[in-house]
Design an enzyme around this catalytic site. Structure first.
Site, PDB file in Angstrom:
ATOM      1  NE  ARG A 176      37.655  38.192 -11.579  1.00  0.00           N
ATOM      2  CZ  ARG A 176      37.655  38.193 -12.913  1.00  0.00           C
ATOM      3  NH1 ARG A 176      38.659  37.632 -13.586  1.00  0.00           N
ATOM      4  NH2 ARG A 176      36.656  38.733 -13.579  1.00  0.00           N
ATOM      5  CB  CYS A 236      36.994  32.042 -16.860  1.00  0.00           C
ATOM      6  SG  CYS A 236      37.121  32.516 -18.603  1.00  0.00           S
TER       7      CYS A 236
END
Length: 280
Positions: A176, A236
């Site tokens: 990611r 995150c």
């Protein structure tokens, strides 16, 4: 580690005396069955906590991301429902290496509860010790009377992150970070200047945190060490796994700041630049 973590055996001993409040925070991205997992088996006396509705305000995109911090009034009302009282310790756990439970650990400390610990290894470690679990919905705890106050841990706003100056750690999975995939947020990639530091690498194959020396070595390789120096900010996808990173940094003796909006907020604003690939 004692300030952050508690072992299953130590928790079991405490439950025989004056017990802490134990919170079950079963949640994973894409898994909406946390309560069902709780019903299948949980630590006796543990109270189920819904991360999406009790540990976060409603999603707000560019205003605050997928899991904005809840208002202190809503968090206090939830904590009282869980049976939390002033001066009573709290232990939180999940069944995914504390990657979700760390959100409760960070949030309750941010709200002024000093004695909050993560059950090291979570439910798997509890079961590995041969300790009993129970099923069903659990009993309804006696309402607590805790009073919470915000701001006891630092947070960074999106503009403060954009201004730079801090070491910025991205706690998401490496794919990611690189932008290879993006399962939920509007754009793929990472915040320019951020270093890839997947939270999953804070734990071993059993879900327990790595020893403090190993964590210090991990973060030193990223230029993060205990003592005075540059500020450390962690993000995150939506401020959940980033809390786990902050817990790991605390085990290593390093203070860090949470960017609650994280990449879900950043990527929702088309004016914010995004970088792809494996370099900051």
């Amino acid at each position: 580690m004692g300030d952050v973590l508690i072992t299953p055996i130590d928790l079991a001993e405490q439950l025989l005396g004056t017990p802490p409040v134990v919170l079950d925070v079963r949640w994973q991205l894409g898994d909406f069955d946390g309560r069902a997992h709780y019903r299948e088996g949980h630590i006796p006396g543990a109270v189920y906590v819904d991360l999406d509705t009790e540990l976060a305000a409603p999603p707000s995109g560019a205003e605050g991301g997928r899991h904005p911090l809840p208002s202190i009034e809503d968090l206090q009302a939830a904590a009282r429902r869980w049976g939390v009282n002033d001066g009573v310790p709290v232990v939180v756990y999940d069944d995914s290496g504390n990657l979700a439970a760390a959100r409760a650990w960070w949030l309750l400390r941010w709200a002024g509860i000093a004695d909050v610990k993560l059950l090291d290894g979570g439910l798997a470690a509890w079961r590995a010790e041969g300790l009993r679990t129970t099923g069903g919905d659990g009993g309804k705890p006696k309402p607590g009377t805790v009073t919470l106050t915000p701001g006891n841990l630092p947070v960074a706003t999106i503009d403060e992150v954009a201004a730079g100056g801090a070491i910025l750690l991205d706690a998401r999975a490496a794919e990611r970070y690189r932008g290879d995939i993006e399962p939920v947020d509007p754009r793929a990639g990472h915040i320019p200047g951020a270093l890839s530091a997947p939270a999953i690498e804070n734990i071993d194959d059993t879900g327990r945190f790595l020893p403090a020396d190993d964590l210090r070595g991990r973060f030193a390789r990223l230029g993060v060490e205990p003592g005075p120096g540059r500020d450390v900010v962690v993000y995150c996808g939506s401020g959940v796994n980033a809390a786990h990173q902050i817990a790991a940094l605390a085990v290593a003796g390093i203070d860090a700041t949470l960017f609650p909006g994280s990449f879900s907020q950043w990527s929702s604003d088309p004016a914010r630049p995004i970088t792809t690939g494996d370099q900051p």
